[in-house]
Motif scaffolding. Structure first.
Motif, PDB file in Angstrom:
ATOM      1  N   ARG A 104     107.586   5.903  83.599  1.00  0.00           N
ATOM      2  CA  ARG A 104     107.577   4.439  83.588  1.00  0.00           C
ATOM      3  C   ARG A 104     107.810   3.860  84.991  1.00  0.00           C
ATOM      4  N   GLU A 105     108.655   4.518  85.745  1.00  0.00           N
ATOM      5  CA  GLU A 105     108.959   4.113  87.120  1.00  0.00           C
ATOM      6  C   GLU A 105     107.690   3.912  87.965  1.00  0.00           C
ATOM      7  N   PHE A 106     106.648   4.677  87.673  1.00  0.00           N
ATOM      8  CA  PHE A 106     105.424   4.636  88.487  1.00  0.00           C
ATOM      9  C   PHE A 106     104.399   3.622  87.968  1.00  0.00           C
ATOM     10  N   ALA A 107     104.721   2.940  86.857  1.00  0.00           N
ATOM     11  CA  ALA A 107     103.702   2.112  86.198  1.00  0.00           C
ATOM     12  C   ALA A 107     103.325   0.886  87.026  1.00  0.00           C
ATOM     13  N   ILE A 108     102.012   0.613  87.099  1.00  0.00           N
ATOM     14  CA  ILE A 108     101.488  -0.571  87.792  1.00  0.00           C
ATOM     15  C   ILE A 108     101.990  -1.826  87.077  1.00  0.00           C
TER      16      ILE A 108
ATOM     17  N   GLU B 240     104.629  12.334 101.605  1.00  0.00           N
ATOM     18  CA  GLU B 240     104.085  11.046 101.165  1.00  0.00           C
ATOM     19  C   GLU B 240     103.539  11.135  99.747  1.00  0.00           C
ATOM     20  N   GLU B 241     104.060  12.073  98.977  1.00  0.00           N
ATOM     21  CA  GLU B 241     103.659  12.196  97.572  1.00  0.00           C
ATOM     22  C   GLU B 241     103.760  10.850  96.861  1.00  0.00           C
ATOM     23  N   THR B 242     102.733  10.486  96.137  1.00  0.00           N
ATOM     24  CA  THR B 242     102.709   9.189  95.455  1.00  0.00           C
ATOM     25  C   THR B 242     102.142   9.327  94.052  1.00  0.00           C
ATOM     26  N   PHE B 243     102.797   8.698  93.097  1.00  0.00           N
ATOM     27  CA  PHE B 243     102.280   8.645  91.732  1.00  0.00           C
ATOM     28  C   PHE B 243     102.095   7.193  91.332  1.00  0.00           C
ATOM     29  N   VAL B 244     100.990   6.912  90.664  1.00  0.00           N
ATOM     30  CA  VAL B 244     100.743   5.585  90.114  1.00  0.00           C
ATOM     31  C   VAL B 244     100.324   5.767  88.668  1.00  0.00           C
ATOM     32  N   ALA B 245     101.042   5.106  87.755  1.00  0.00           N
ATOM     33  CA  ALA B 245     100.753   5.260  86.338  1.00  0.00           C
ATOM     34  C   ALA B 245     100.148   3.988  85.792  1.00  0.00           C
ATOM     35  N   GLY B 246      99.181   4.134  84.904  1.00  0.00           N
ATOM     36  CA  GLY B 246      98.553   2.954  84.325  1.00  0.00           C
ATOM     37  C   GLY B 246      97.488   3.355  83.325  1.00  0.00           C
ATOM     38  N   THR B 247      96.770   2.373  82.826  1.00  0.00           N
ATOM     39  CA  THR B 247      95.637   2.696  81.959  1.00  0.00           C
ATOM     40  C   THR B 247      94.499   3.217  82.846  1.00  0.00           C
ATOM     41  N   LEU B 248      93.537   3.873  82.232  1.00  0.00           N
ATOM     42  CA  LEU B 248      92.382   4.338  83.016  1.00  0.00           C
ATOM     43  C   LEU B 248      91.713   3.149  83.713  1.00  0.00           C
TER      44      LEU B 248
ATOM     45  N   GLY C 157     103.931  18.874  87.812  1.00  0.00           N
ATOM     46  CA  GLY C 157     105.154  18.585  87.049  1.00  0.00           C
ATOM     47  C   GLY C 157     106.028  17.518  87.708  1.00  0.00           C
ATOM     48  N   ALA C 158     105.877  17.343  89.010  1.00  0.00           N
ATOM     49  CA  ALA C 158     106.651  16.328  89.725  1.00  0.00           C
ATOM     50  C   ALA C 158     106.353  14.905  89.251  1.00  0.00           C
ATOM     51  N   CYS C 159     105.241  14.704  88.528  1.00  0.00           N
ATOM     52  CA  CYS C 159     104.931  13.365  88.002  1.00  0.00           C
ATOM     53  C   CYS C 159     105.822  13.025  86.818  1.00  0.00           C
ATOM     54  N   GLY C 160     106.548  14.005  86.282  1.00  0.00           N
ATOM     55  CA  GLY C 160     107.482  13.726  85.202  1.00  0.00           C
ATOM     56  C   GLY C 160     106.991  14.117  83.824  1.00  0.00           C
ATOM     57  N   LEU C 161     105.734  14.531  83.728  1.00  0.00           N
ATOM     58  CA  LEU C 161     105.256  15.058  82.442  1.00  0.00           C
ATOM     59  C   LEU C 161     105.632  16.539  82.376  1.00  0.00           C
TER      60      LEU C 161
ATOM     61  N   TYR D 154      89.027   9.173  74.697  1.00  0.00           N
ATOM     62  CA  TYR D 154      89.952   8.283  75.404  1.00  0.00           C
ATOM     63  C   TYR D 154      89.220   6.962  75.600  1.00  0.00           C
ATOM     64  N   GLY D 155      89.891   5.989  76.173  1.00  0.00           N
ATOM     65  CA  GLY D 155      89.242   4.698  76.410  1.00  0.00           C
ATOM     66  C   GLY D 155      89.888   3.988  77.578  1.00  0.00           C
ATOM     67  N   PRO D 156      89.447   2.755  77.865  1.00  0.00           N
ATOM     68  CA  PRO D 156      89.990   2.015  79.014  1.00  0.00           C
ATOM     69  C   PRO D 156      91.501   1.833  78.950  1.00  0.00           C
ATOM     70  N   ASP D 157      92.058   1.788  77.722  1.00  0.00           N
ATOM     71  CA  ASP D 157      93.504   1.586  77.578  1.00  0.00           C
ATOM     72  C   ASP D 157      94.303   2.878  77.487  1.00  0.00           C
ATOM     73  N   SER D 158      93.655   4.017  77.637  1.00  0.00           N
ATOM     74  CA  SER D 158      94.404   5.284  77.593  1.00  0.00           C
ATOM     75  C   SER D 158      95.275   5.404  78.831  1.00  0.00           C
ATOM     76  N   LEU D 159      96.462   5.936  78.644  1.00  0.00           N
ATOM     77  CA  LEU D 159      97.403   6.036  79.757  1.00  0.00           C
ATOM     78  C   LEU D 159      97.134   7.274  80.610  1.00  0.00           C
ATOM     79  N   ALA D 160      97.319   7.105  81.906  1.00  0.00           N
ATOM     80  CA  ALA D 160      97.058   8.201  82.837  1.00  0.00           C
ATOM     81  C   ALA D 160      97.942   8.034  84.070  1.00  0.00           C
ATOM     82  N   ILE D 161      98.009   9.093  84.845  1.00  0.00           N
ATOM     83  CA  ILE D 161      98.770   9.049  86.090  1.00  0.00           C
ATOM     84  C   ILE D 161      97.858   9.490  87.230  1.00  0.00           C
ATOM     85  N   GLY D 162      97.824   8.678  88.272  1.00  0.00           N
ATOM     86  CA  GLY D 162      97.141   9.087  89.488  1.00  0.00           C
ATOM     87  C   GLY D 162      98.157   9.734  90.409  1.00  0.00           C
ATOM     88  N   ALA D 163      97.800  10.871  90.994  1.00  0.00           N
ATOM     89  CA  ALA D 163      98.716  11.589  91.873  1.00  0.00           C
ATOM     90  C   ALA D 163      98.053  11.766  93.232  1.00  0.00           C
ATOM     91  N   ALA D 164      98.820  11.549  94.294  1.00  0.00           N
ATOM     92  CA  ALA D 164      98.273  11.723  95.640  1.00  0.00           C
ATOM     93  C   ALA D 164      99.217  12.581  96.475  1.00  0.00           C
TER      94      ALA D 164
END
Lengths: 286, 286
Positions: free
Chosen positions: A266-270, A225-233, A118-122, A209-219
């Motif tokens: 949006r803040e995490f978007a590449i 050092e929690e990190t989120f990166v948002a972008g297409t697959l 949930g910390a990713c904002g969804l 889904y496809g290459p343009d589907s939106l997703a969030i990578g979480a580390a």
């Protein structure tokens, strides 16, 4: 009493005060160390607890649980699990065995990746069923996750994808020569997960889904050092450098979204322009 | 720094060691006390923390969050949330506001009912989207939960139903006379939830579930007096005595089940023969 104690997601201080009291008093302490890992070593935990901890690997938990449960009718045994004790099926098994042996069981809950994400904002109530992604090999490419992701997407829900970890895997060549040598641990990255997802979509072509589907990578969710990166697959296939070390997870977005989710993620978007454009076209806000 | 600190589900010792350190050091400590409650009072928390805690009610969090965030650019403010900080939408809002004010934010995760419910023996990865059930009145009977439950059931998934709590609700009669008097707190029980669910099914008649659908009532999850009662929705209408005091939650089963789930949950069944019969007829094990 058998205590199942959740350790949370990150380091030795994520244990609850209640959990720490159990660990300090128990006759024996086991650490389940194959369905997930903390971001600190066993030695750090032992120092913090002021006592030794027995690592319980898959074989011990699945085939030799009676050793873990020995004398727990009259003594306290602590079984430590990264995350929450009920995150993995395995622990249901040990509770059932304890019941057969008339051993009382108590659980000390903690954060699980299933809520910590949930910390990713969804919003957690917009998530459908959770799936797992294993490392593909040339001959083993299990794609059962695909049907479940498709079900979630069909009703607009997000999907949390939990990524494979391989710890204490025997090296097959050595085994053939009669020696057991363990491979170094491997943790799947968001990049590998995104690539495998796209490969399966290319095979199945059902448009889950496809290459343009939106997703969030979480580390390292829950850690400093929690990190989120948002972008297409497609973008996430190459975002491992931004995410850094393990553990990783991935969330594939559903298209039934809330305005707050957009603003937060949006803040995490590449590439924020690309993110906004695709969101506007394909992800309707309720 | 704004710290969002999860308190877990039950009592003062469910805070993590990391969370407790934050609470002890922060300049100010707020407790969000309207989306959920712990099973202990504010006074118990204050004694345990060794400091005073300001209750943040809905009005303060939603309309006056800048007071909570005051000087958090340079001081540490702890905002305590029952369960996990990201369980409720509200807390996404306060993080967004902090971002605008250039206040760094850190989260200390903890157990949420969304993962803690795994203690009932159903596998977390078999859950679909989570829904909320509010107290019906004569004129307000929101049934949006029904469509979501139906979506989950259509693909065989379990549904966690979170039950309404009413704290600090003004008495309408007194308000009309210009005085603000607060009603005593109310917590929805599993019985009320099951009855409301069956009423809506009677209206809608779309067969999302029925009186014989299997469900689990959960009370005080994560606490020492944690209790689960399994039965049909009809049986659960009258099981509040067995469940005891708040907080309650309900899980409606999906029919895509795992053998371990059957073995684990059966133990809680009000009528084991009835449970087995319906399970065999309607709930296929994978």
């Amino acid at each position: 009493m058998l205590y199942l104690v959740g350790l949370g997601l990150s380091d030795e201080t994520d244990i609850t005060v209640k959990g720490l009291e159990v660990v300090k008093k128990a006759s024996r302490v086991y650490l389940e160390a194959y369905t997930s890992i903390l971001l600190v070593d066993q030695a750090v935990l032992e120092k913090y607890y002021g006592r030794s901890v027995t690592i319980a690997d898959r074989e011990m938990v699945e085939s030799n649980s009676d050793e873990i449960l020995r004398d727990a009718q009259t003594e306290d045994v602590a079984f430590l699990v990264v995350g929450d004790p009920f995150g993995a099926t395995t622990h249901t098994d040990i509770v059932l065995r304890a019941r057969e042996l008339k051993i009382p069981v108590r659980t000390v809950p903690n954060a699980s990746i299933m809520s910590g994400i949930g910390a990713c904002g969804l919003q957690l109530y917009n998530f459908g069923q959770t799936v797992s992604m294993v490392f593909f090999t040339d001959s083993w490419r299990p794609a059962s996750f695909y049907d479940r992701v498709k079900e979630n997407r069909a009703i607009g829900l997000h999907t949390l994808v939990l990524l494979d970890i391989k710890v204490k895997e025997p090296n097959l060549e050595s085994m053939a020569r009669g020696r057991i040598v363990y491979e170094p641990p491997r943790y799947m990255s968001v990049g590998t997960c995104a690539r495998q997802m796209l490969e399966v979509e290319e095979d199945r072509k059902e448009g889950a889904y496809g290459p343009d589907s939106l997703a969030i990578g979480a580390a390292r969710v829950g850690g400093k050092e929690e990190t989120f990166v948002a972008g297409t697959l497609k973008e996430l296939c190459d975002a491992d450098d931004k995410l850094g070390p393990p553990l990783h997870s991935l969330v594939l977005l559903g298209n039934r979204t809330h305005e707050l989710e957009h603003d937060f993620v949006r803040e995490f978007a590449i590439d924020k322009d690309n993110w906004d454009r695709i969101w506007k076209e394909q992800y309707h806000t309720q």
